[in-house]
Design an enzyme around this catalytic site. Structure first.
Site, PDB file in Angstrom:
ATOM      1  N   ASN A  22       0.889  -1.185  -0.033  1.00 50.30           N
ATOM      2  CA  ASN A  22      -0.038  -0.113   0.062  1.00 50.30           C
ATOM      3  C   ASN A  22       0.956   1.204   0.092  1.00 50.30           C
ATOM      4  O   ASN A  22       2.023   1.051  -0.130  1.00 50.30           O
ATOM      5  CB  ASN A  22      -1.062   0.092   1.116  1.00 50.30           C
ATOM      6  CG  ASN A  22      -0.475  -0.129   2.482  1.00 50.30           C
ATOM      7  OD1 ASN A  22       0.451   0.967   2.961  1.00 50.30           O
ATOM      8  ND2 ASN A  22      -0.327  -1.243   3.107  1.00 50.30           N
TER       9      ASN A  22
ATOM     10  N   ASP B 203      -4.625  -5.736   4.981  1.00 49.16           N
ATOM     11  CA  ASP B 203      -5.795  -6.373   5.580  1.00 49.16           C
ATOM     12  C   ASP B 203      -5.823  -8.212   5.221  1.00 49.16           C
ATOM     13  O   ASP B 203      -6.264  -8.743   6.096  1.00 49.16           O
ATOM     14  CB  ASP B 203      -7.216  -5.894   5.405  1.00 49.16           C
ATOM     15  CG  ASP B 203      -7.158  -4.516   5.932  1.00 49.16           C
ATOM     16  OD1 ASP B 203      -6.871  -4.358   7.163  1.00 49.16           O
ATOM     17  OD2 ASP B 203      -7.992  -3.733   5.310  1.00 49.16           O
TER      18      ASP B 203
ATOM     19  N   PRO C 244      -3.809 -10.931  10.597  1.00 45.03           N
ATOM     20  CA  PRO C 244      -4.037 -10.573  11.838  1.00 45.03           C
ATOM     21  C   PRO C 244      -4.382  -9.173  12.156  1.00 45.03           C
ATOM     22  O   PRO C 244      -3.362  -8.434  11.350  1.00 45.03           O
ATOM     23  CB  PRO C 244      -3.017 -11.274  12.696  1.00 45.03           C
ATOM     24  CG  PRO C 244      -1.755 -11.137  11.831  1.00 45.03           C
ATOM     25  CD  PRO C 244      -2.405 -11.326  10.648  1.00 45.03           C
ATOM     26  N   ASP C 245      -5.054  -8.631  12.968  1.00 46.65           N
ATOM     27  CA  ASP C 245      -5.227  -7.346  13.359  1.00 46.65           C
ATOM     28  C   ASP C 245      -4.323  -6.918  14.598  1.00 46.65           C
ATOM     29  O   ASP C 245      -4.526  -7.400  15.841  1.00 46.65           O
ATOM     30  CB  ASP C 245      -6.450  -6.810  13.579  1.00 46.65           C
ATOM     31  CG  ASP C 245      -6.766  -5.252  13.788  1.00 46.65           C
ATOM     32  OD1 ASP C 245      -6.123  -4.758  14.357  1.00 46.65           O
ATOM     33  OD2 ASP C 245      -7.740  -5.019  13.312  1.00 46.65           O
TER      34      ASP C 245
ATOM     35  N   LYS D 251     -14.267   2.202  15.741  1.00 49.82           N
ATOM     36  CA  LYS D 251     -12.884   1.372  15.573  1.00 49.82           C
ATOM     37  C   LYS D 251     -12.455   1.292  16.829  1.00 49.82           C
ATOM     38  O   LYS D 251     -11.607   0.235  17.306  1.00 49.82           O
ATOM     39  CB  LYS D 251     -11.940   2.080  14.395  1.00 49.82           C
ATOM     40  CG  LYS D 251     -10.858   1.239  14.009  1.00 49.82           C
ATOM     41  CD  LYS D 251     -10.279   1.670  12.752  1.00 49.82           C
ATOM     42  CE  LYS D 251     -11.232   1.535  11.460  1.00 49.82           C
ATOM     43  NZ  LYS D 251     -10.708   2.006  10.221  1.00 49.82           N
TER      44      LYS D 251
ATOM     45  N   LYS E  17     -11.378  -2.214  18.735  1.00 47.86           N
ATOM     46  CA  LYS E  17      -9.915  -2.583  18.637  1.00 47.86           C
ATOM     47  C   LYS E  17      -9.630  -2.574  20.080  1.00 47.86           C
ATOM     48  O   LYS E  17      -8.586  -3.144  20.331  1.00 47.86           O
ATOM     49  CB  LYS E  17      -9.038  -1.818  17.639  1.00 47.86           C
ATOM     50  CG  LYS E  17      -9.523  -2.321  16.221  1.00 47.86           C
ATOM     51  CD  LYS E  17      -8.311  -1.732  15.312  1.00 47.86           C
ATOM     52  CE  LYS E  17      -8.848  -2.119  13.930  1.00 47.86           C
ATOM     53  NZ  LYS E  17      -7.731  -2.236  13.076  1.00 47.86           N
TER      54      LYS E  17
HETATM   55  O1  C5P Z   1      -8.983  -1.335  10.697  1.00 52.72           O
HETATM   56  P1  C5P Z   1      -8.032  -0.399  10.009  1.00 52.72           P
HETATM   57  O2  C5P Z   1      -7.094  -0.961   9.142  1.00 52.72           O
HETATM   58  O3  C5P Z   1      -8.721   0.780   9.407  1.00 52.72           O
HETATM   59  O4  C5P Z   1      -7.244  -0.009  11.620  1.00 52.72           O
HETATM   60  C1  C5P Z   1      -6.243   0.929  11.448  1.00 52.72           C
HETATM   61  C2  C5P Z   1      -5.613   0.783  12.507  1.00 52.72           C
HETATM   62  O5  C5P Z   1      -5.362  -0.567  12.997  1.00 52.72           O
HETATM   63  C3  C5P Z   1      -4.147   1.284  12.893  1.00 52.72           C
HETATM   64  O6  C5P Z   1      -3.640   1.825  13.939  1.00 52.72           O
HETATM   65  C4  C5P Z   1      -3.288   0.144  12.218  1.00 52.72           C
HETATM   66  O7  C5P Z   1      -1.950   0.282  12.574  1.00 52.72           O
HETATM   67  C5  C5P Z   1      -3.745  -0.955  12.922  1.00 52.72           C
HETATM   68  N1  C5P Z   1      -3.851  -2.242  12.316  1.00 52.72           N
HETATM   69  C6  C5P Z   1      -3.290  -3.137  12.550  1.00 52.72           C
HETATM   70  N2  C5P Z   1      -3.133  -4.502  12.176  1.00 52.72           N
HETATM   71  C7  C5P Z   1      -4.054  -4.709  11.041  1.00 52.72           C
HETATM   72  C8  C5P Z   1      -4.863  -3.734  10.693  1.00 52.72           C
HETATM   73  C9  C5P Z   1      -4.749  -2.483  11.082  1.00 52.72           C
HETATM   74  O8  C5P Z   1      -2.544  -3.031  13.728  1.00 52.72           O
HETATM   75  N3  C5P Z   1      -4.068  -5.926  10.594  1.00 52.72           N
END
Ligand code: C5P
Length: 417
Positions: free
Chosen positions: A212, A280, A311-312, A350, A354
């Site tokens: 990205n 993602d 993984p998030d 969000k 999270k």
């Molecule tokens: O869900 P989204 O990508 O919009 O969320 C953004 C936040 O989540 C940012 O702080 C990003 O660093 C974190 N993030 C993460 N791991 C992912 C996706 C997002 O730590 N896989």
């Protein structure tokens, strides 16, 4: 005072005054406290002490010539200006004060002072009549109004057999001022921080990846700002074109899963800032060989990518304790929410989903990626604070200040680190 300046780099500028001999003692004292001392000696300074004496005490090369090919190749004057944690001018002659006031760049010292973005501590030293001259006094007031830090001059007997104001502050007092400066700025000393930054690259085959547009500028600036406040900072960075920030332990990763594993290994007690733009998705299986353009001809179909969710990282760090997690949740977990519509509502949702404490919401419909500027809203459980548009470095400095405020407030009720 032992090792109190460990890890700090002081750029000492020595100009033409008999007090230059005292600066040799200052170098020795700074080094005893663990500081790295780089010295620029002006032409005037060289009349009083030699580069050899300076280098023998500092253990570093002494810089003096703006147009020296070797000096510029080894350490350009702009880099010299930026790598210091504090610039100290001692002694500052009347001539150097005048050149600083005018913003001249006619020698190495003046050019570095103009290019530096660090605080500058100035210790004037000159004959009493020179100090009292309206020209010098006007220059001095101008420099003070621009925010230089000052020590001295003191009054007393001078080397020129006159008496009055103009004597350089004693090396031990300059050293004490430098130590005070760093203690006042080390609001996160004893705290540990983890910052994620940059994009991730998820391989498709040995030559292609899903990536990205993230440049890593914001995350790197946050790591730099936290380290500048004294936090022991680890930066886990995806692939970027940026240099590793000085004073920060940087670990380079490529994929989201590598980033997660590194973060979990290094999860600190105090602060986690997830600024990385983590992909993602990743491909379910990486093709072992380069996928050929001829696939269509051979199989009659276009090659298809099967994606699975990554993984998030923020969600895991901020979320409920996971059974196999070695370390507990950091005290303050901060994420970013890059949105293109319904900014505040999406960011607040969000934040809750999270499990992070604060979220910085930014509108990415206006080309934030790669830009030096950012426009964010800091959102926590109870409040929203819209910050004016500013550079990513300013966002980082402000965020680090807010983090320090948070720990200052919580340490009134909690046990200090
Ligand atoms: O869900 P989204 O990508 O919009 O969320 C953004 C936040 O989540 C940012 O702080 C990003 O660093 C974190 N993030 C993460 N791991 C992912 C996706 C997002 O730590 N896989």
């Amino acid at each position: 005072m032992d090792r109190m300046l460990h890890g700090k780099t002081i750029l000492l500028i020595i100009s033409g005054s008999i007090a230059a001999y005292k600066s040799l003692d200052l170098i020795r004292r700074l080094r005893t406290c663990g500081a790295c001392v780089r010295v620029i000696l002006t032409k005037g300074g060289e009349q009083f002490i030699t580069p050899l004496a300076v280098s023998a005490l500092s253990g570093e090369k002494t810089y003096h010539d703006l147009f020296s090919l070797t000096d510029e190749t080894e350490m350009g004057h702009i880099r010299l200006a930026r790598m210091a944690d504090l610039v100290v001018v001692a002694p500052a002659s009347a001539d150097l004060l005048a050149r600083m006031a005018q913003g001249r760049a006619d020698d190495m010292a003046a050019a570095v002072l103009l290019a530096s973005t660090r605080d500058i501590l100035v210790a004037p030293a000159m004959n009493v009549a020179m100090w009292n001259h309206p020209a010098t006094q006007e220059n001095w007031q101008l420099l003070l109004s621009r925010g230089i830090l000052s020590i001295g001059p003191e009054s007393g007997d001078m080397a020129c057999h006159e008496s009055g104001a103009g004597r350089m502050a004693e090396p031990e007092d300059i050293l004490a001022t430098i130590i005070d400066y760093f203690s006042a700025h080390q609001r996160l000393a004893g705290r540990r921080a983890l910052v994620t930054s940059g994009p991730t690259h998820e391989p498709i085959d040995p030559v292609r990846y899903i990536g990205n547009r993230s440049s890593g500028k914001q995350g790197h600036a946050i790591a730099t700002a936290l380290a500048a406040l004294g936090a022991e900072t680890m930066l886990v960075s995806g692939p970027t074109a940026l240099a590793d920030p000085p004073g920060v332990t940087t670990i380079h990763v490529e994929t989201a899963r590598q980033m997660l594993a590194t973060c979990m290994d290094a999860l600190p007690r105090d602060i986690a800032v997830c600024a990385a733009a983590v992909s993602d998705w990743r491909t379910k299986d990486q093709a072992p060989q380069k996928i050929k353009k001829t696939t269509l001809k051979k199989t009659g179909t276009f090659p298809a990518l099967k994606l699975v969710e990554n993984p998030d990282i923020l969600g895991i760090i901020g979320g409920p304790v996971v059974a196999n997690r070695r370390n507990s949740r950091p005290d303050l977990v901060i994420g970013f929410a890059a949105e293109t519509n319904q900014l505040r509502a999406q960011a607040q949702a969000k934040r809750q989903a999270k499990g992070c404490d604060w979220i910085l919401a930014n509108d990415v419909s206006q080309g934030v990626f790669g830009s030096p500027d950012n426009h964010v809203i800091l959102i926590d459980e109870h409040s929203e604070e819209a910050w004016p548009p500013m550079t990513k470095t300013q966002v980082a400095t402000r965020l680090a200040g807010r983090i320090a405020d948070y720990f200052a407030a919580s340490s009134k009720t909690d046990t200090p680190p």
